[in-house]
Design a protein around this motif. Sequence first.
Motif, PDB file in Angstrom:
ATOM      1  N   UNK A 150      24.564  -0.737 -12.200  1.00 40.42           N
ATOM      2  CA  UNK A 150      24.126   0.216 -11.379  1.00 40.42           C
ATOM      3  C   UNK A 150      22.765   0.550 -11.720  1.00 40.42           C
ATOM      4  N   UNK A 151      22.358   0.745 -13.017  1.00 38.61           N
ATOM      5  CA  UNK A 151      21.384   1.711 -13.489  1.00 38.61           C
ATOM      6  C   UNK A 151      20.141   0.295 -13.198  1.00 38.61           C
ATOM      7  N   UNK A 152      20.718  -0.663 -13.495  1.00 37.19           N
ATOM      8  CA  UNK A 152      19.803  -1.853 -13.343  1.00 37.19           C
ATOM      9  C   UNK A 152      18.798  -1.794 -11.847  1.00 37.19           C
ATOM     10  N   UNK A 153      20.101  -1.977 -11.083  1.00 39.31           N
ATOM     11  CA  UNK A 153      19.967  -2.617  -9.517  1.00 39.31           C
ATOM     12  C   UNK A 153      18.711  -1.386  -9.387  1.00 39.31           C
ATOM     13  N   UNK A 154      19.180  -0.244  -9.462  1.00 38.85           N
ATOM     14  CA  UNK A 154      18.662   0.934  -8.680  1.00 38.85           C
ATOM     15  C   UNK A 154      16.554   0.837  -9.776  1.00 38.85           C
ATOM     16  N   UNK A 155      17.430   0.350 -11.081  1.00 36.67           N
ATOM     17  CA  UNK A 155      15.392   0.060 -11.887  1.00 36.67           C
ATOM     18  C   UNK A 155      14.805  -0.650 -10.592  1.00 36.67           C
ATOM     19  N   UNK A 156      15.505  -2.029 -10.570  1.00 40.46           N
ATOM     20  CA  UNK A 156      15.030  -3.371  -9.841  1.00 40.46           C
ATOM     21  C   UNK A 156      14.279  -2.427  -8.164  1.00 40.46           C
ATOM     22  N   UNK A 157      15.759  -1.810  -7.846  1.00 37.82           N
ATOM     23  CA  UNK A 157      14.862  -1.795  -6.232  1.00 37.82           C
ATOM     24  C   UNK A 157      13.780  -0.114  -5.946  1.00 37.82           C
ATOM     25  N   UNK A 158      13.656   0.153  -8.082  1.00 35.91           N
ATOM     26  CA  UNK A 158      11.704   1.097  -8.216  1.00 35.91           C
ATOM     27  C   UNK A 158      12.297   2.689  -8.070  1.00 35.91           C
ATOM     28  N   UNK A 159      13.626   2.747  -8.342  1.00 37.78           N
ATOM     29  CA  UNK A 159      14.064   4.374  -7.646  1.00 37.78           C
ATOM     30  C   UNK A 159      13.259   5.243  -9.186  1.00 37.78           C
ATOM     31  N   UNK A 160      13.249   4.423 -10.594  1.00 39.03           N
ATOM     32  CA  UNK A 160      12.614   4.931 -11.724  1.00 39.03           C
ATOM     33  C   UNK A 160      11.359   5.827 -11.442  1.00 39.03           C
ATOM     34  N   UNK A 161      10.236   4.318 -11.109  1.00 42.47           N
ATOM     35  CA  UNK A 161       9.167   4.538 -10.442  1.00 42.47           C
ATOM     36  C   UNK A 161       8.031   6.186 -10.080  1.00 42.47           C
ATOM     37  N   UNK A 194      17.890  12.032 -24.172  1.00 42.58           N
ATOM     38  CA  UNK A 194      16.466  12.854 -24.695  1.00 42.58           C
ATOM     39  C   UNK A 194      16.397  14.592 -23.657  1.00 42.58           C
ATOM     40  N   UNK A 195      16.745  15.378 -24.546  1.00 43.07           N
ATOM     41  CA  UNK A 195      16.449  16.277 -24.139  1.00 43.07           C
ATOM     42  C   UNK A 195      15.241  16.012 -23.171  1.00 43.07           C
ATOM     43  N   UNK A 196      13.985  15.950 -23.135  1.00 38.84           N
ATOM     44  CA  UNK A 196      12.523  16.440 -23.041  1.00 38.84           C
ATOM     45  C   UNK A 196      12.811  15.708 -21.778  1.00 38.84           C
ATOM     46  N   UNK A 197      13.390  14.349 -21.809  1.00 38.91           N
ATOM     47  CA  UNK A 197      13.309  13.859 -20.009  1.00 38.91           C
ATOM     48  C   UNK A 197      14.685  13.722 -19.482  1.00 38.91           C
ATOM     49  N   UNK A 198      15.277  14.744 -19.859  1.00 33.13           N
ATOM     50  CA  UNK A 198      16.797  14.813 -19.037  1.00 33.13           C
ATOM     51  C   UNK A 198      16.217  15.575 -17.434  1.00 33.13           C
ATOM     52  N   UNK A 199      15.753  16.582 -17.374  1.00 34.29           N
ATOM     53  CA  UNK A 199      15.482  17.709 -16.268  1.00 34.29           C
ATOM     54  C   UNK A 199      14.350  16.441 -15.342  1.00 34.29           C
ATOM     55  N   UNK A 200      13.432  15.905 -15.784  1.00 33.97           N
ATOM     56  CA  UNK A 200      13.521  14.389 -14.664  1.00 33.97           C
ATOM     57  C   UNK A 200      14.141  13.452 -14.303  1.00 33.97           C
ATOM     58  N   UNK A 201      14.481  13.059 -14.723  1.00 37.03           N
ATOM     59  CA  UNK A 201      15.136  11.571 -14.644  1.00 37.03           C
ATOM     60  C   UNK A 201      16.647  11.779 -14.562  1.00 37.03           C
ATOM     61  N   UNK A 246      17.588  11.584 -10.865  1.00 36.31           N
ATOM     62  CA  UNK A 246      16.998  10.353 -10.273  1.00 36.31           C
ATOM     63  C   UNK A 246      18.492   9.709 -10.248  1.00 36.31           C
ATOM     64  N   UNK A 247      18.976   9.347 -11.408  1.00 41.66           N
ATOM     65  CA  UNK A 247      19.846   8.591 -11.620  1.00 41.66           C
ATOM     66  C   UNK A 247      21.093   9.018 -10.627  1.00 41.66           C
ATOM     67  N   UNK A 261      26.015   9.172  -7.986  1.00 39.91           N
ATOM     68  CA  UNK A 261      27.505   9.671  -6.778  1.00 39.91           C
ATOM     69  C   UNK A 261      27.584   9.159  -6.034  1.00 39.91           C
ATOM     70  N   UNK A 262      26.602   8.972  -4.867  1.00 43.26           N
ATOM     71  CA  UNK A 262      26.746   8.233  -4.048  1.00 43.26           C
ATOM     72  C   UNK A 262      27.126   6.833  -3.760  1.00 43.26           C
TER      73      UNK A 262
END
Length: 232
Positions: free
Chosen positions: A215-226, A26-33, A36-37, A42-43
């Motif tokens: 990996x998205x789920x793992x970093x979610x559980x680690x609080x990356x998106x808060x 979704x374009x409105x969220x892309x610059x923020x989201x 982080x992802x 990449x790492x």
Amino acid sequence: QHARQFEVDVKNFGKLATGSVRIAIYGATAPSFLPVLLESITNAFPQISIKILEGTLNEIVDYIGKGEADLAFTYELATDARHDFIPLLRAPPYALFSVNDPRAAQDFVTLEELSEHPLVLLDLPVARYYFMSLYEDQSLKPNIAHSTHSSEIGRALVAAGFGHTLLNMRPPGYQDDDPRFRAVPIQNPSKVPVFGVATINGTRQPEVVRTFIEHCVQIRDAGAFQSLIIEC
């Protein structure tokens, strides 16, 4: 298509995830989201290449439906029975004010208070319905002064003092001492949308796509998106 995916999986068995993942967002969220992802992806998996398709909530659902993308980052309210959805974060709505607006110093605002002041509306399919429903649920009517299809233009109008806007994710690079505007949570919104990963149900995804989603789920559980949300 399934045969080709199986062949890729066999070749990559026991190796570090490699290949290409086509994501729609979704374009409105892309610059923020995305920053982080992508930093985390990449790492963790430097051999994965990513193709990004941007669009409205309706468009990105079409991308995965037509097979142009492997997955979509979207709000759950834009999905239906055709989709599997994995939640990544709850994104409460907030009001974005110019730093010169007196309400910018408040801990929170109410929709009743907002309805009395000019609104710069993010006028996109689904998004407009969502924001309008917040007012309607409280028998209120917003004071729409301007509307735009671009969250970036909306933020620019806010910074210039043309009104406030409503969003769900922090502006890219936003800090509490931002010289342009302030993000203030809305008290007791009737609906809090959930943002996550949508795929077409029943589809066998390549190993690289499954690894990407895990990996998205793992970093979610680690609080990356808060760090992306504003809440009371």
